[in-house]
Write an enzyme that holds these catalytic residues in place. Structure first.
Site, short mmCIF file in Angstrom:
data_model
loop_
_atom_site.label_atom_id
_atom_site.label_comp_id
_atom_site.label_asym_id
_atom_site.label_seq_id
_atom_site.Cartn_x
_atom_site.Cartn_y
_atom_site.Cartn_z
N HIS A 1 25.57 4.33 37.41
CA HIS A 1 24.44 5.49 37.45
C HIS A 1 25.24 6.65 36.70
O HIS A 1 24.64 7.65 36.95
CB HIS A 1 24.29 5.59 38.90
CG HIS A 1 23.95 4.66 39.62
ND1 HIS A 1 24.93 3.98 40.52
CD2 HIS A 1 22.72 3.89 40.01
CE1 HIS A 1 24.43 3.04 41.16
NE2 HIS A 1 23.06 3.07 41.00
S1 FES Z 1 27.45 6.27 39.43
FE1 FES Z 1 26.66 4.89 41.18
S2 FES Z 1 28.00 3.39 41.72
FE2 FES Z 1 29.15 4.67 40.09
#
Ligand code: FES
Length: 200
Positions: free
Chosen positions: A157
């Site tokens: 993410h």
């Molecule tokens: S940014 Fe979501 S698990 Fe690492």
């Protein structure tokens, strides 16, 4: 990203071999000497401390070992890396590691033991949803940042961490990467899972 994809990310490190990574853009590769780093299966199951030979870990390189079923990174940071950490504080969510997990002796700008500030020991699990971030030692323009000073990038993410595992502001991960207890047995051996002598 779907939960399934996140789970796959978690699983990846569980089956990951000990690898050493170094240099801009380098990809992980198995190196013979790291075989001696693996604890016995029984010791590992019990969560025993893990002794790691870092004598061949060159500046800029990272090795991954397993401790308590978790990936633990050891990075030999360059002096330039350490100098760059001081310039990043405005970009970070918790530069003084007030809300993050580390032993008291690693609650400093380098998140390191005083005996060797260049050596970073860090749990390699993203504090967002548990993916394993990637070591990205490059400096300058990278695919996810136009002014990168080296660190770790979580592709799940988009969380970013500096070379002390401190999380950037404005990304999903809420806290810095955890630092496990560790001590130096001698100049070339780190023991993960045990505080330095004299620390209660
Ligand atoms: S940014 Fe979501 S698990 Fe690492």
């Amino acid at each position: 990203m779907s939960d399934d994809a996140v789970d796959k990310g978690k699983r990846r490190f569980l089956v990951q071999m000990t690898t050493i990574v170094g240099g801009a853009g380098a990809v992980g590769l198995a190196v013979p000497f790291v075989r001696s780093m693996n604890p016995s299966a029984r010791a590992e199951a019990a969560g025993a401390p893990v002794a790691v030979d870092i004598s061949k870990l060159q500046p800029g390189e990272m090795v991954t070992v397993e401790w308590r079923k978790k990936p633990v990174w050891i990075v030999n940071r360059t002096d330039q890396n350490l100098a760059d950490l001081a310039k990043l504080e405005d970009k970070l969510a918790d530069p003084a590691s007030e809300g993050s997990i580390q032993p008291e002796y690693a609650k400093n700008q380098y998140r390191a033991n005083d005996k060797n500030k260049n050596i970073l020991v860090m749990e390699g699990i993203c504090t967002h949803l548990g993916c394993s971030p990637k070591y990205r030692p490059e400096i300058g323009v990278v695919d996810f940042d136009s002014d990168w000073s080296g660190g770790f990038f979580c592709p799940c993410h988009g969380s970013k961490f500096d070379l002390a595992g401190r999380v950037y502001a404005g990304v999903p991960a809420p806290t810095n990467l955890p630092v496990p207890p560790f001590r130096f047995i001698d100049e070339s051996t780190v023991l993960i899972g045990v505080d330095p002598e004299g620390v209660a």
